[in-house]
Write an enzyme that holds these catalytic residues in place. Sequence first.
Site, PDB file in Angstrom:
ATOM      1  N   LYS A 227      -2.838   6.467   1.048  1.00  0.00           N
ATOM      2  CA  LYS A 227      -2.772   6.821   2.477  1.00  0.00           C
ATOM      3  C   LYS A 227      -1.788   7.982   2.597  1.00  0.00           C
ATOM      4  CE  LYS A 227      -2.459   4.613   7.033  1.00  0.00           C
ATOM      5  NZ  LYS A 227      -3.654   5.175   7.635  1.00  0.00           N
TER       6      LYS A 227
ATOM      7  N   GLU B  50     -16.333   5.624   5.300  1.00  0.00           N
ATOM      8  CA  GLU B  50     -15.546   4.987   6.369  1.00  0.00           C
ATOM      9  C   GLU B  50     -15.707   5.808   7.630  1.00  0.00           C
ATOM     10  OE1 GLU B  50     -11.418   5.001   5.169  1.00  0.00           O
ATOM     11  OE2 GLU B  50     -11.429   7.143   4.808  1.00  0.00           O
TER      12      GLU B  50
ATOM     13  N   ARG C  10       0.831  -1.215   0.000  1.00  0.00           N
ATOM     14  CA  ARG C  10       0.000   0.000   0.000  1.00  0.00           C
ATOM     15  C   ARG C  10       0.857   1.252   0.000  1.00  0.00           C
ATOM     16  NH1 ARG C  10      -4.563   0.368   4.540  1.00  0.00           N
ATOM     17  NH2 ARG C  10      -2.786   0.864   5.857  1.00  0.00           N
TER      18      ARG C  10
END
Length: 288
Positions: free
Chosen positions: A151, A184, A52
């Site tokens: 992220k 989320e 990621r």
Amino acid sequence: MALKIWINDRLVDEKDAKVSVFDHGLLYGDGVFEGIRVYSSKIFELDAHLKRLYESAKVIRLDIDMTAAKLADAVAQTIKANNIVDGYIRLVVTRGVGSLGINPFVCEKAQVIIIADSIQLYPEELYEKGLRVISACTVRTHPLSLPPQVKSLNYLNNILAKIEAIDAGVPEAIMYNHLGYVAEASGDNVFMVKNGAIYSPPIQAGSLEGVTRAVVMRLAAKEKIEAFEKNLTRFDLYVADELFLTGTAAEVIGVVEIDGRQISGGKPGKITQLLRKKFFDYANGRSK
Ligand code: PMP
């Protein structure tokens, strides 16, 4: 005890772990990061976290001048130097030192920072009792503005939702996207349990592709609990049989109230508790 911090190519004492005020990570939130757990001396899902990180970096055109193997070795060295058995690693890659404009390509070199410490996001009793949450007014960043899989160091969208939660006297807020679908929580992924199956919003609804989320879906499959990605509305959450959140720091935690509507009789539900237990067994190497 003072920590040892990894900066770029070596471990330094905490007091010497300093970055420039011209680092674009500070000036613009330009960079990427990972939060990673260590359970029983084992790094939890390191490959998934590194994947990621490198994918996030690629999308924002950030060159990490270190192979994944070298970075994994640096993480291991940092854990060792700080005697971490159960803890948390913050792996940060900033754009590096540049000038006062936003142009990322004038920055000299990405900076790699690794901090290994302990963490407890919520007090133990909240894991027993479950969380109360609210729906945030702050709309999740549009997935075409910034891919939710990235992220990045810029968390202001989530921080605004977190502030709403704190103002409302609860620990977490659920964020919805521009279409009104659940995205989320401010720092965690959302799951709903309905009629024995679990549901989580698709990534394109605006959620980070959580490492814990993926593990929980795999563990659910082993328990013959069906797992679906589905767009969820506020109504769906209000009438859910159970709700829970997943994240590296939060792990698996039940939600027992949303916007004043009680969920699962006001205590974490059965499937939530089962998946929480299976998660710990897996994290601590008691199951595959
Ligand atoms: N969503 C957001 C916004 C997060 O910051 C995080 C991580 N804290 C998560 C979801 C959960 O992801 P992971 O399970 O990989 O920690």
